[in-house]
Scaffold this active site. Structure first.
Site, PDB file in Angstrom:
ATOM      1  N   SER A  70       0.818  -1.224   0.040  1.00 12.24           N
ATOM      2  CA  SER A  70       0.004  -0.102  -0.126  1.00 12.24           C
ATOM      3  C   SER A  70       0.793   1.079  -0.100  1.00 12.24           C
ATOM      4  CB  SER A  70      -1.071  -0.063   1.229  1.00 12.24           C
ATOM      5  OG  SER A  70      -1.936   1.081   1.123  1.00 12.24           O
ATOM      6  N   HIS A 118      -7.902  -5.765   0.110  1.00 13.11           N
ATOM      7  CA  HIS A 118      -6.554  -5.054   0.425  1.00 13.11           C
ATOM      8  C   HIS A 118      -5.766  -5.358   1.765  1.00 13.11           C
ATOM      9  CE1 HIS A 118      -3.918  -1.754  -0.364  1.00 13.11           C
ATOM     10  NE2 HIS A 118      -4.041  -1.111   0.710  1.00 13.11           N
ATOM     11  N   GLU A 175      -9.329  -5.583  -3.823  1.00 10.20           N
ATOM     12  CA  GLU A 175      -8.701  -4.639  -3.206  1.00 10.20           C
ATOM     13  C   GLU A 175      -9.683  -3.589  -2.407  1.00 10.20           C
ATOM     14  OE1 GLU A 175      -5.417  -4.057  -2.487  1.00 10.20           O
ATOM     15  OE2 GLU A 175      -4.509  -4.866  -4.276  1.00 10.20           O
TER      16      GLU A 175
END
Length: 550
Positions: free
Chosen positions: A199, A414, A320
């Site tokens: 990320s 995610h 995600e």
């Protein structure tokens, strides 16, 4: 003594000691590996050093204890909706520019591969003390693992007049230089360094491998669910100005430094409360600064010569967007708003009607939230990462994580892959996101691939070429397999002739406080929405409650 030695009288192992350029540190033996925590790589970034580039730490005499995690950077807590899924411990103190080392062989001479890990958290949250990031299994498998704390939020990424930008990224560069100068004393090989992050950590890795000042400090890079990117300076300035207006102070580093630290964090959290990668909103990010980041990192990597010989491991998760939409019930709200949500998102993405039409054709049974979510994932992550792979055929490896969480609604969201990459799925902090009973063999496969990449540059499947091989982890039909052209049909929808000129519309959205990260559209509206209409759409979506960022 630079490594642990057995006591001749008892046979017990003494604590390991290693020497850095600033002094010696004493770690601990845990689970069969040596661990050093909280080692300063730069001086505390407060007082006259606040908002300034990092400087080296003061040397110390004697042996400094490195048995516990060092202070974490100032940060607001996650919202209640997100805290049920994500852990983010806080360690008080000013000496927050520190790092940790896990090593199987402390002491010079081992020349082991090194992984340097930068955590995620939207550049506003996270730390190296998150239990999921425990590096013991990398060390168990012959890798020296280093995890880094760096400045966050306005402290690390505020843009102020007369002050160099990207302080947090400069912290990371200082940590990388520390690794280059010191890791041999911990058994590492400074010529075999792999940068890795997820990320915001992956975004940081992308900026570092593109930075002229970082060249020669790494050999490979792992980017998990984060592309090389840079925000426009005005967008970050807007975030700073909003905070300044709320605090009733000038938007200068000097004025911000005079504000109580807790009040500054609360104000930052209030301004950013309603932002998310899907819906945008006020945000901090890396900016082009003419120095450390002389041009957009993706352009530097694709069109320039930066990191030309660097091996790359790139990828994403299948769903995600579900971490951004499920907490707080935003997914259901997007579905209910239907065409209104889709129209606003399409304008933010600056795409033509062919794009949402194409997604509907490819996913005829998908609801509005899924359509929006998959499009924003493609637009934010998959398109730039695939573009990077296309520019580096033969040395880039691409993956997709597809195993669905055992917690309702999250899917392969995610950050879910982290417990498998680190082989820490047995920890309660991993179970917060994955649920209880995550598959052991999937962790073996993913962790093993990351270790192989750090060690040899080959994770175990074909590098990127004209057939577009993607290693898929965790689908129902097996632990891992390779698919070819896995996302090609969706990504082909984003060709240049499907884009439309939306500058006026985008201006209206930016006035509503949108971040650099664009969200995704869905089905097309009859006409483009005007700026005032878009602002109303964005506000309606964000007020679902519990919106947040990772």
């Amino acid at each position: 003594m630079t490594a642990g030695q057995a006591n001749p009288g008892t046979g017990a192992w003494r604590d390991p000691v290693a020497t850095t350029p600033y002094g010696s540190v004493r770690g601990r033996y845990e689970n069969g590996v040596a661990v050093f925590r909280g080692i300063p790589y730069a001086a505390p970034p407060f007082g006259p050093r606040r908002f300034r580039p990092p400087v080296p730490p003061e040397p110390w005499d004697g042996v400094r204890d490195a048995g516990a995690f060092g202070p974490t950077a100032p940060k607001p807590p996650y919202s209640e909706a997100f805290a049920q899924y994500l852990s983010d411990p806080v360690v008080a103190g000013d000496d927050c520019l520190n790092l940790n080392v896990w090593t199987p062989e402390p002491g010079p001479g081992a020349r082991l591969p090194v992984v340097v890990w930068f955590h995620g958290g939207a550049l506003t949250r996270g730390s190296s003390a998150v239990p999921v990031y425990d590096g013991r299994h990398f060390a168990r498998d012959g890798v020296v693992f280093v995890s880094v704390n760096y400045r966050l939020g306005v402290e690390g990424y505020g843009v102020f007049p007369g002050v160099p930008a990207n302080a947090g990224l400069r912290d990371q560069l200082a940590a990388l230089r520390w690794v280059h100068d010191s890791v041999e004393a911990f058994g590492g090989d400074p010529s075999q360094v792999t940068l890795a992050g997820q990320s915001a950590g992956a975004i940081s890795v992308g900026a570092l491998i593109a930075a002229p000042q970082a060249q020669g400090l790494f050999r490979r890079a792992v980017l998990q669910s984060g592309p090389p990117e840079a925000f426009e300076r005005d967008k970050v300035r807007r975030m700073v100005r909003r905070m300044a207006n709320r605090l009733k102070i000038p938007a200068t580093a000097e004025a911000f430094a005079a504000v109580d630290r807790d009040l500054l964090l609360r104000t930052q959290a209030e301004i950013g409360r309603l932002s998310s990668p899907v819906l945008g909103g006020p945000a901090f990010g890396i900016v082009v600064d003419g120095d450390l980041v002389p041009r957009h990192p993706l352009e530097a990597l694709v069109e320039g010569d930066a990191a030309r010989d660097t091996g790359l491991l790139l990828g994403w998760t299948r769903d995600e967007y579900r971490l951004w939409l499920v907490p707080g019930g935003l997914l259901e709200r997007v579905d209910r708003l239907g065409a209104v949500a889709l129209a606003g998102a399409m304008a933010r993405c600056r795409c033509g009607s062919e794009v949402p039409r194409g997604y509907r054709a490819l996913r005829p049974g998908a609801g509005t939230a899924e359509t929006v979510g998959q499009m924003v994932t493609d637009h934010l992550l998959r398109l730039p990462l695939q573009r990077l792979a296309e520019a580096r055929p033969g040395t880039s490896y691409v993956y997709e994580f597809a195993w669905p969480s055992l917690r309702p609604g999250l899917g392969a969201c995610h950050a879910l892959e982290l417990g498998f990459v680190f082989d820490t799925g047995d920890l309660p902090d991993s179970a917060k996101l994955a649920g209880d009973g995550a598959p052991r063999d999937l962790a073996d496969a993913m962790h093993g691939a990351w270790v192989r990449f750090a060690t040899t540059g080959d994770p175990g499947w074909e590098p990127w070429d004209a057939t577009h091989p993607v290693r898929v982890f965790g689908e129902a039909d097996g632990i891992s397999h390779t698919e070819y052209g896995l996302r090609d049909r969706e990504l082909a929808l984003w060709s240049a002739d499907t884009r439309r000129d939306a500058e006026g519309v985008a201006e209206g959205i930016e006035d509503a406080g949108e971040s650099e990260m664009p969200a995704a559209p869905g089905t097309l509206p009859v006409r483009p929405l005007r700026g005032t209409e878009l602002r109303a759409v964005v506000r309606r979506l964000r007020r679902a409650g519990g919106v947040g960022r990772d």
